[in-house]
Design a protein around this motif. Structure first.
Motif, mmCIF file in Angstrom:
data_model
loop_
_atom_site.group_PDB
_atom_site.id
_atom_site.type_symbol
_atom_site.label_atom_id
_atom_site.label_comp_id
_atom_site.label_asym_id
_atom_site.label_seq_id
_atom_site.Cartn_x
_atom_site.Cartn_y
_atom_site.Cartn_z
ATOM 1 N N TYR A 105 0.719 -1.071 0.086
ATOM 2 C CA TYR A 105 0.093 -0.103 0.171
ATOM 3 C C TYR A 105 0.695 1.102 0.056
ATOM 4 C CZ TYR A 105 -3.614 3.199 1.640
ATOM 5 O OH TYR A 105 -4.311 4.383 1.535
ATOM 6 N N PHE A 106 1.870 1.250 1.017
ATOM 7 C CA PHE A 106 2.725 2.456 1.148
ATOM 8 C C PHE A 106 3.488 2.522 -0.058
ATOM 9 C CE2 PHE A 106 7.087 3.678 1.858
ATOM 10 C CZ PHE A 106 6.844 5.044 2.301
ATOM 11 N N MET A 107 4.190 1.418 -0.667
ATOM 12 C CA MET A 107 4.940 1.596 -1.812
ATOM 13 C C MET A 107 4.129 1.997 -3.177
ATOM 14 S SD MET A 107 7.116 -1.688 -1.322
ATOM 15 C CE MET A 107 8.598 -1.850 -0.705
ATOM 16 N N ASN A 108 2.842 1.551 -3.231
ATOM 17 C CA ASN A 108 2.509 1.484 -4.646
ATOM 18 C C ASN A 108 1.534 3.036 -4.667
ATOM 19 O OD1 ASN A 108 3.311 -0.527 -6.367
ATOM 20 N ND2 ASN A 108 2.033 -1.673 -4.772
ATOM 21 N N GLY A 120 -0.941 -0.768 -16.202
ATOM 22 C CA GLY A 120 -2.021 -1.631 -16.814
ATOM 23 C C GLY A 120 -3.451 -1.309 -16.432
ATOM 24 N N GLY A 121 -3.568 0.126 -16.196
ATOM 25 C CA GLY A 121 -5.002 0.691 -15.977
ATOM 26 C C GLY A 121 -5.488 0.329 -14.728
ATOM 27 N N LYS A 122 -4.660 -0.144 -13.699
ATOM 28 C CA LYS A 122 -5.096 -0.891 -12.533
ATOM 29 C C LYS A 122 -5.099 0.431 -11.485
ATOM 30 C CE LYS A 122 -5.726 -5.286 -13.606
ATOM 31 N NZ LYS A 122 -5.479 -5.058 -14.938
ATOM 32 N N PRO A 123 -5.964 0.126 -10.531
ATOM 33 C CA PRO A 123 -5.646 1.213 -9.345
ATOM 34 C C PRO A 123 -4.430 1.365 -8.810
ATOM 35 C CG PRO A 123 -7.253 -0.470 -8.777
ATOM 36 C CD PRO A 123 -6.875 -0.800 -10.141
ATOM 37 N N GLY A 159 -6.374 -4.879 -3.067
ATOM 38 C CA GLY A 159 -6.047 -5.828 -2.548
ATOM 39 C C GLY A 159 -5.590 -7.119 -3.368
ATOM 40 N N PHE A 160 -6.238 -7.202 -4.686
ATOM 41 C CA PHE A 160 -6.037 -8.407 -5.599
ATOM 42 C C PHE A 160 -4.614 -8.552 -5.853
ATOM 43 C CE2 PHE A 160 -10.674 -7.112 -6.377
ATOM 44 C CZ PHE A 160 -10.944 -8.451 -5.676
ATOM 45 N N PHE A 161 -3.748 -7.503 -6.331
ATOM 46 C CA PHE A 161 -2.681 -7.850 -6.676
ATOM 47 C C PHE A 161 -1.760 -7.719 -5.415
ATOM 48 C CE2 PHE A 161 -2.192 -2.964 -7.162
ATOM 49 C CZ PHE A 161 -1.261 -2.551 -6.311
ATOM 50 N N ALA A 162 -1.939 -7.283 -4.667
ATOM 51 C CA ALA A 162 -1.136 -7.361 -3.226
ATOM 52 C C ALA A 162 -1.414 -8.589 -2.561
ATOM 53 C CB ALA A 162 -1.731 -6.285 -2.336
ATOM 54 N N PHE A 165 -8.265 -13.592 -9.778
ATOM 55 C CA PHE A 165 -7.152 -12.899 -9.976
ATOM 56 C C PHE A 165 -6.557 -12.784 -11.363
ATOM 57 C CE2 PHE A 165 -2.463 -12.489 -9.557
ATOM 58 C CZ PHE A 165 -2.476 -11.179 -9.023
ATOM 59 N N LEU A 166 -6.516 -13.861 -12.128
ATOM 60 C CA LEU A 166 -6.187 -13.956 -13.350
ATOM 61 C C LEU A 166 -6.973 -13.082 -14.351
ATOM 62 C CD1 LEU A 166 -4.657 -17.584 -13.777
ATOM 63 C CD2 LEU A 166 -3.366 -15.471 -13.249
ATOM 64 N N ILE A 167 -8.210 -13.287 -14.152
ATOM 65 C CA ILE A 167 -8.905 -12.613 -14.909
ATOM 66 C C ILE A 167 -9.203 -11.035 -14.695
ATOM 67 C CG2 ILE A 167 -11.615 -12.239 -15.197
ATOM 68 C CD1 ILE A 167 -12.015 -15.251 -14.799
ATOM 69 N N TRP A 168 -8.865 -10.718 -13.261
ATOM 70 C CA TRP A 168 -8.872 -9.294 -12.960
ATOM 71 C C TRP A 168 -7.724 -8.660 -13.512
ATOM 72 C CZ3 TRP A 168 -5.058 -6.601 -9.787
ATOM 73 C CH2 TRP A 168 -5.519 -5.341 -9.466
ATOM 74 N N ASN A 169 -6.391 -9.399 -13.584
ATOM 75 C CA ASN A 169 -5.491 -8.992 -13.995
ATOM 76 C C ASN A 169 -5.007 -8.981 -15.329
ATOM 77 O OD1 ASN A 169 -3.035 -7.966 -12.506
ATOM 78 N ND2 ASN A 169 -1.761 -10.002 -13.050
#
Lengths: 178, 427
Positions: free
Chosen positions: A74-77, A86-89, A93-96, B301-305
């Protein structure tokens, strides 16, 4: 001449020591232990031991790991090096999750290891039992009950009588170290 | 040992009442289904499919439990194996029969791709046309049930024959392909294949069926999940889907197995089960709670990513309206609550905790199935219908009825399994 550390009784079979353990537990001793060349099923119950406390160390280790993983990312990103990928927030919580999950396992394992050391009061390089020559047979085919002299219920005569009432083949005092 | 097992209290009034519950459920279910069918045919079709996939989980999960019992040469699960065999035998013919209405309703009410006249008009369908065309769909569905029928019934046959081994009643006949397999093991592998020792022969045959069975089980389960569940939205891609259905299925089965063992033990019919079985089932439930969460998270997760529209639409639909709450309920109820509850070692032997957990698991698995099917016809949010309950009662009642009939017409636990001694040994 140092003070005695414990009284030690030797047994030849798992069944005999199981029986002895039940008697010692029933007599209310607390600072005592059973030593055997291999694990004996049901010994925990016979000795009246509770479930090991290591699980709490594991659980809190895991919890710390998960929290660390999440807050770190959270802090880093979001603040330290905010960059859109990639247009992500900036934070989700998903990628983390995968990293947090790995840290949960890692610190959970550390927790177990540290918990085991702390609860067993390790590392410890010497123990009075190791100086006892007869005790070496515990690595081969003998079983031992050892009651420490510091135990509240310990009394030289009654404890000896208790152990003599079991199938012990040999009883002796273990010398303490200073 | 056998004396205690084979004498269920058949005549007492109490147990007669207990056993008529499935019949009552079937009658009520039939009435509610009729009502539902008249009200809204599509709703009924989806309700029925949801209930069908829910109970199919139990059949397939039980088959899996039987297979791994043989593969790992497990000792602890020997006493609970017989009723799992009965559960798995529900796959054929009964679940096959239950599938017939789906076959009839499929083109008009369930699978939109069946109405696409020309696959060239729909690219997603065109690339999948090898599987998603009517003849293949019907043929594959039939073959799946036939294969499951073969596997489950041969496994149960040898298991039941083993009970009779060493007596005059023993038949132990090899059916056609079994000869080939048996001679392969004997002649080419050089494995001893004692025909004279009936007890050993039975164990070997069960192991052989388990060995090839588990591979084909994985393929057929995946195919079933894709053909009947995933193809409701045929545009969707997910390589996790079969595993996802599998994880939920075994999860449900473990709960059912635990409850069945508890009921049979309380009735005095299965005195062989004790803490060892209950503890191991509890441990497996924890394992599959984590496994399901892992699989479902991976899929999400894969679909989201990747954020490819062909995949995301499936979850986008499930995050709209009140479906969002269902999604959250799955995360919390399907994973977090059972996971945290089951963590402690002593909980697994505490009935007061385990009984609610297992009932919860059954509800959660139904919700998971509902979450997979219903957004197609109710995009705004879940809307419970009479037909949901009707289909559950109808299929469930029939299956439990059949199950109880098989259960009480055979010994309730394997009598001459070589591993029984190990399973009933008390420490």
């Amino acid at each position: 001449m140092s003070k005695s550390f414990a009284i030690m009784a030797e047994y030849e079979t798992p069944a005999e020591i199981m029986d002895a353990a039940k008697k010692v537990h029933a007599a209310g001793y607390e600072k005592w232990d059973v030593h055997s060349p291999f694990p004996i099923h049901g010994m925990d119950d016979a000795m009246g031991l509770d479930n090991a406390k290591v699980g709490y160390f594991t659980f809190f280790g895991g919890l710390i790991g998960f929290t660390t993983g999440m807050t770190m990312q959270y802090f880093m990103n979001k603040f330290d090096y905010a960059i859109v990928v990639g247009g992500k927030p900036l934070f989700s919580g998903f990628f983390a999750f995968p990293v947090s999950y790995e840290l949960t396992i890692l610190l959970g394992a550390f927790g177990s290891l540290i918990g085991m050391f702390v609860l067993n009061r390790l590392p410890r390089h010497h123990h009075p039992l190791l100086a006892n020559e007869r005790f070496a047979d515990v690595t081969d085919d003998k079983f031992y009950v050892v009651i420490e002299c510091d135990d509240d219920h310990y009394d030289e005569q009654t404890t000896r009588n208790l152990l003599e009432g079991t199938n012990a083949v040999h009883i002796e005092m273990v010398e303490g170290t200073e | 040992m056998s004396d205690a097992v084979t004498t269920p209290a058949q005549d007492s009034e109490e147990s007669t009442n207990w056993r008529s519950i499935p019949q009552i459920a079937v009658v009520f279910g039939l009435v509610l289904c009729m009502y539902g069918l008249v009200q809204d045919k599509q709703q009924f079709a989806f309700s029925y499919l949801t209930a069908f996939m829910f109970f199919l989980s139990l059949g397939l999960g039980s088959l899996f439990m039987v297979l791994i019992h043989h593969l790992f040469d497990a000792g602890w699960s020997a006493p609970i194996r017989r009723y799992l065999e009965h559960f798995s035998c529900l796959l054929f013919p009964w679940l096959g029969v239950a599938f017939i209405p789906i076959g009839f309703m499929a083109p008009d009410y369930i699978y939109p791709w069946m109405q696409v006249a020309d696959p060239h008009e729909d690219h997603a369908l065109y690339v999948k046309k090898a599987l998603f065309n009517k003849p293949t769909w019907y043929a594959a569905s039939t073959l799946l049930f036939l294969f499951w029928g073969w596997l489950t019934h041969r496994l149960r046959y040898w298991s039941l024959q083993q009970d009779k081994s060493g007596t005059a009643e023993f038949e132990g006949k090899l059916m056609f392909p079994e000869h080939l397999i048996a001679s392969f093991y004997k002649n080419f592998q050089g494995l001893p294949f004692e025909k004279d020792n009936q007890q050993v022969l039975c164990t070997r045959m069960m192991r052989i069926h388990a060995a090839y069975g588990v591979v084909l089980f994985a393929f057929t389960l995946t195919l079933g999940a894709i053909l009947w569940m995933k193809s409701i939205q045929h545009q969707f891609f997910s390589t996790m889907y079969g595993v996802y259905y599998f994880a939920g299925s075994v999860w449900l089965t473990i709960s059912t197995a635990w409850i069945t063992a508890r009921v049979l033990k309380a009735k005095g019919l299965l005195p062989q089960v004790h803490n060892l079985q209950f503890y191991h089932l509890g441990t497996m439930l924890l394992a599959f709670t984590v496994f399901y969460a892992y699989i479902h998270f991976s899929q999400y997760f894969l679909i989201w990513n990747a954020a490819v529209p062909e995949e995301t639409f499936w979850y986008v639909l499930r995050e709209q309206g009140t479906w969002a709450y269902v999604s959250w309920a799955l995360i919390i109820g399907h994973f977090l609550i059972p996971f945290l509850t089951l963590l402690r070692i002593d909980v697994k032997l505490t009935n007061k905790v385990m009984v609610p957990v297992f009932i919860w698991v059954i509800l959660m698995h139904y919700m998971d199935m509902y979450f997979n099917m219903m957004p197609e016809i109710h995009p705004d949010g879940p809307s419970p219908a009479v037909a949901d309950l009707g289909a559950l009662l109808l299929i469930g009642g029939t299956l439990i009825w059949v199950f109880m009939r098989s259960l009480f017409s055979h010994p309730i636990c394997p009598l001459r399994d070589p591993r029984m001694g190990e399973a009933i040994e008390h420490h």
